[in-house]
Design a protein around this motif. Structure first.
Motif, mmCIF file in Angstrom:
data_model
loop_
_atom_site.group_PDB
_atom_site.id
_atom_site.type_symbol
_atom_site.label_atom_id
_atom_site.label_comp_id
_atom_site.label_asym_id
_atom_site.label_seq_id
_atom_site.Cartn_x
_atom_site.Cartn_y
_atom_site.Cartn_z
ATOM 1 N N THR A 57 112.582 -30.116 41.233
ATOM 2 C CA THR A 57 113.433 -28.926 41.421
ATOM 3 C C THR A 57 113.734 -28.691 42.900
ATOM 4 O O THR A 57 114.644 -27.939 43.236
ATOM 5 C CB THR A 57 112.777 -27.647 40.840
ATOM 6 N N HIS B 106 117.078 -30.678 43.141
ATOM 7 C CA HIS B 106 118.167 -29.999 42.419
ATOM 8 C C HIS B 106 117.524 -28.923 41.541
ATOM 9 O O HIS B 106 116.482 -29.189 40.927
ATOM 10 C CB HIS B 106 118.946 -31.011 41.564
ATOM 11 N N PRO B 107 118.146 -27.751 41.458
ATOM 12 C CA PRO B 107 117.498 -26.627 40.758
ATOM 13 C C PRO B 107 117.108 -26.910 39.299
ATOM 14 O O PRO B 107 116.169 -26.315 38.792
ATOM 15 C CB PRO B 107 118.544 -25.508 40.807
ATOM 16 N N LEU B 108 117.812 -27.809 38.612
ATOM 17 C CA LEU B 108 117.473 -28.062 37.207
ATOM 18 C C LEU B 108 116.243 -28.961 37.056
ATOM 19 O O LEU B 108 115.652 -29.047 35.982
ATOM 20 C CB LEU B 108 118.656 -28.671 36.461
ATOM 21 N N GLY B 109 115.883 -29.666 38.118
ATOM 22 C CA GLY B 109 114.680 -30.500 38.067
ATOM 23 C C GLY B 109 114.778 -31.658 37.094
ATOM 24 O O GLY B 109 113.780 -32.101 36.534
ATOM 25 N N LYS B 110 115.988 -32.166 36.867
ATOM 26 C CA LYS B 110 116.195 -33.309 35.966
ATOM 27 C C LYS B 110 116.554 -34.539 36.789
ATOM 28 O O LYS B 110 117.016 -34.441 37.913
ATOM 29 C CB LYS B 110 117.353 -33.031 34.997
ATOM 30 N N ALA C 170 124.132 -34.390 40.979
ATOM 31 C CA ALA C 170 123.352 -34.481 39.741
ATOM 32 C C ALA C 170 124.308 -34.772 38.585
ATOM 33 O O ALA C 170 125.523 -34.763 38.773
ATOM 34 C CB ALA C 170 122.612 -33.170 39.490
ATOM 35 N N GLU C 171 123.746 -35.040 37.424
ATOM 36 C CA GLU C 171 124.463 -35.315 36.171
ATOM 37 C C GLU C 171 124.975 -36.757 36.216
ATOM 38 O O GLU C 171 125.867 -37.092 36.995
ATOM 39 C CB GLU C 171 125.610 -34.307 35.958
ATOM 40 N N ASP D 176 113.045 -36.961 25.264
ATOM 41 C CA ASP D 176 114.426 -36.707 25.689
ATOM 42 C C ASP D 176 115.269 -37.956 25.801
ATOM 43 O O ASP D 176 116.308 -38.037 26.299
ATOM 44 C CB ASP D 176 114.512 -35.876 26.970
#
Ligand SMILES: N[C@@H](CCC(=O)N[C@@H](CS)C(=O)NCC(=O)O)C(=O)O
Length: 233
Positions: free
Chosen positions: A54, A57-61, A73-74, A233
């Protein structure tokens, strides 16, 4: 990868083990762009990413790519950024063609339409065996089987049929040449090959997975990032 005067490392890939970020390593290998990897390990019990992600990036993915002062990200957005910035026309069909339309479609379809069902299927299969008081277990199993039968399996079969039909007419997802859309689809394709055998998996999908895995760049990415398909996931 080390830094040298001629080949400065500009890109950092924040890579989670057994994850979608293999796709980013793969495309960087295809494009011959130097990069370094910061690896994160999943929690062995929850299979979630560590909280330290995180900070990137705030989503931590994962994946997340840092290129100079840009944080991207993404995975679809990352692949598009990489081909646009470093691709010099590689891995993208010519604009205005049917192949380009298919390219854009499958770039979005992978995470937008197909992955949600693969994720649901995994969640429901986990629910069946999740620890719970003995009197709750049969209820959890029942809910899981009902939702699989009502929602997940019919949709999965429809997607499998659609993909098989598309691959009857196309060698790759966007025509005769491999593109970034194939790389974007690869995580879902691997998950289908691993988990969808009983739902009518077409040989065309298996063959495509084999063609992807045979790419030298795929192999190099695998050697650096480790295996792809996780238990979650
Ligand atoms: N749609 C996003 C999904 C990102 C995502 O869910 N990544 C997984 C790895 S495959 C993750 O970070 N899982 C760990 C967690 O949720 O804590 C993408 O394609 O980048």
């Amino acid at each position: 990868m080390g830094e040298s005067c001629h080949n400065p490392v500009v890109i950092t890939v924040h890579h989670l083990d057994h994850s979608r970020s293999q796709r980013v390593l793969w495309i960087l290998e295809e494009l011959g762009v130097p990069y370094e990897i910061v690896t994160y390990q999943r929690d062995p019990k929850t299979m979630l990413a560590p909280a330290s992600l995180t900070k990137v990036h705030p989503l931590g993915k994962s994946p997340v790519v840092v290129d100079g002062d840009k944080v991207i990200a993404e995975s679809g957005a990352i692949l598009e950024y990489l081909v646009e910035t470093y691709g010099e026309g590689k891995l993208v069909p010519p604009k205005g063609t049917q192949a380009y339309l298919d390219y854009r479609y499958f770039m979005h379809y992978a995470e937008g339409s197909l992955m949600p069902y693969l994720l649901l299927s995994l969640i429901f299969s986990k629910l069946k065996s999740a620890p719970a008081p003995f009197f709750v277990k049969p209820i959890m199993k029942r809910i899981s089987s009902t939702l699989m039968g009502m929602i997940v399996n019919p949709n999965m079969k429809r997607h499998l049929g659609f993909l098989a039909q598309h691959l009857e007419k196309n060698k790759w997802f966007a025509g005769d040449e491999m593109t970034a859309a194939d790389i974007q689809m690869s995580y879902a394709v691997d998950a289908l090959v691993t988990r969808a055998k009983q739902l009518g998996l077409s040989q065309k999908i298996v063959d495509l997975a084999d063609r992807m895995h045979a790419r030298p760049a795929y192999q190099r990415a695998l050697a650096k990032g480790g295996p792809v398909i996780p238990d979650a996931d």
